[in-house]
Design a protein around this motif. Structure first.
Motif, PDB file in Angstrom:
ATOM      1  N   ASP A 174       0.820  -1.208   0.000  1.00  0.00           N
ATOM      2  CA  ASP A 174       0.000   0.000   0.000  1.00  0.00           C
ATOM      3  C   ASP A 174       0.853   1.255   0.000  1.00  0.00           C
ATOM      4  OD1 ASP A 174      -2.346  -1.379  -0.118  1.00  0.00           O
ATOM      5  OD2 ASP A 174      -2.830  -1.172   2.010  1.00  0.00           O
ATOM      6  N   ARG A 177       2.247   1.755  -3.509  1.00  0.00           N
ATOM      7  CA  ARG A 177       1.257   2.339  -4.421  1.00  0.00           C
ATOM      8  C   ARG A 177       1.149   3.844  -4.213  1.00  0.00           C
ATOM      9  NH1 ARG A 177      -4.945   0.376  -4.425  1.00  0.00           N
ATOM     10  NH2 ARG A 177      -4.695   0.984  -2.258  1.00  0.00           N
ATOM     11  N   ARG A 178       1.141   4.277  -2.966  1.00  0.00           N
ATOM     12  CA  ARG A 178       1.073   5.724  -2.696  1.00  0.00           C
ATOM     13  C   ARG A 178       2.294   6.432  -3.266  1.00  0.00           C
ATOM     14  NH1 ARG A 178      -0.484   3.838   2.434  1.00  0.00           N
ATOM     15  NH2 ARG A 178       1.536   4.449   3.314  1.00  0.00           N
ATOM     16  N   GLY A 181       2.330   7.068  -7.087  1.00  0.00           N
ATOM     17  CA  GLY A 181       1.512   8.187  -7.548  1.00  0.00           C
ATOM     18  C   GLY A 181       0.086   7.759  -7.821  1.00  0.00           C
ATOM     19  N   ARG A 182      -0.713   8.689  -8.238  1.00  0.00           N
ATOM     20  CA  ARG A 182      -2.137   8.441  -8.416  1.00  0.00           C
ATOM     21  C   ARG A 182      -2.406   7.540  -9.633  1.00  0.00           C
ATOM     22  NH1 ARG A 182      -5.490  13.897  -8.237  1.00  0.00           N
ATOM     23  NH2 ARG A 182      -7.144  12.315  -8.345  1.00  0.00           N
ATOM     24  N   GLY A 183      -3.438   6.723  -9.501  1.00  0.00           N
ATOM     25  CA  GLY A 183      -3.936   5.979 -10.647  1.00  0.00           C
ATOM     26  C   GLY A 183      -3.401   4.574 -10.823  1.00  0.00           C
ATOM     27  N   TRP A 184      -2.422   4.160 -10.015  1.00  0.00           N
ATOM     28  CA  TRP A 184      -1.876   2.814 -10.154  1.00  0.00           C
ATOM     29  C   TRP A 184      -2.817   1.808  -9.493  1.00  0.00           C
ATOM     30  CZ3 TRP A 184       3.117   1.205 -12.021  1.00  0.00           C
ATOM     31  CH2 TRP A 184       3.893   2.249 -12.553  1.00  0.00           C
ATOM     32  N   PRO A 202      -1.423   3.865 -14.700  1.00  0.00           N
ATOM     33  CA  PRO A 202      -2.583   4.477 -15.359  1.00  0.00           C
ATOM     34  C   PRO A 202      -2.303   4.667 -16.845  1.00  0.00           C
ATOM     35  CG  PRO A 202      -1.375   6.105 -14.065  1.00  0.00           C
ATOM     36  CD  PRO A 202      -0.773   4.771 -13.744  1.00  0.00           C
TER      37      PRO A 202
END
Length: 207
Positions: A174, A177-178, A181-184, A202
């Motif tokens: 987790d 993932r943060r 970046g966004r969208g993964w 993404p």
């Protein structure tokens, strides 16, 4: 039934590699931490392959994760060591670039067909931006900015550990993932004593 041996106790919580990894997640420009990691693996290179060969299911997380990954034209394996997981990647992906920061690890590699070997720093991979369909690593140093730079839109990152949180270079999925970046998107599971996590970038999916 054959008894499965217990995983090694590597004292991961206090291992120097864990401390170096945490320092680098806080400050990717911490050159002292990068040097500490490089020198530690240079010192271990001579006995590295014989040690990993003695560990139950060392590359099982990679093999299981690759079964979940989309087909890729080619892949980059970072922090490849002497090639402990490289054969598993090459059995699935037509062309593999396997790289490690340690010249001594690369020198002691076990040759695998269709693999190009390179000494390369995970801080500055010699790869074009947004061109890699699949990045794979087993027990590697996590450098999210450079990984996010090289993975193509919709490409994937397969991040594996041989002993889950007992692996010195361990970062919670987790948290990874943060940091990416966004969208993964993320999925994961366990295999042997280890863990695999498959991240999808993404953007448009590619074959």
């Amino acid at each position: 039934m054959e008894e499965i041996p217990s995983p090694p106790d590597l004292k991961a919580d206090v291992h120097p590699s864990r401390r170096f990894q945490e320092r680098l997640l806080r400050d990717p420009e911490d050159h002292e931490a990068w040097l500490g990691l490089r020198l530690s693996y240079e010192r271990m290179a001579e006995e590295w392959r014989s040690w990993t060969d003695g560990q139950y299911g060392y590359d099982l997380p990679v093999r299981e994760g690759l079964r979940r990954a989309r087909p890729a034209r080619w892949a980059v394996e970072i922090c490849c060591g002497t090639g402990e997981a490289t054969a598993a990647v090459a059995e699935t992906v037509p062309t593999v670039v396997a790289c490690d920061l340690s010249p001594e690890m690369i020198r002691r590699r076990v040759e695998v067909p269709r693999v190009c070997w390179a000494v390369a720093d995970v801080r500055a991979l010699p790869l074009a931006t947004a061109r890699v369909p699949l990045v794979v690593s087993l027990n590697g140093v996590f450098n999210p900015a450079e990984i996010a730079r090289v993975v193509e839109p919709g490409g994937q990152l397969l991040w594996c550990t041989s002993f889950r949180s007992g692996t010195p270079l361990y970062v919670l999925p987790d948290r990874m993932r943060r940091l990416l970046g966004r969208g993964w998107a993320v999925e994961g599971g366990q295999a042997g004593h280890g863990e695999w996590t498959l991240f999808t970038a993404p953007g448009a999916q590619t074959a």
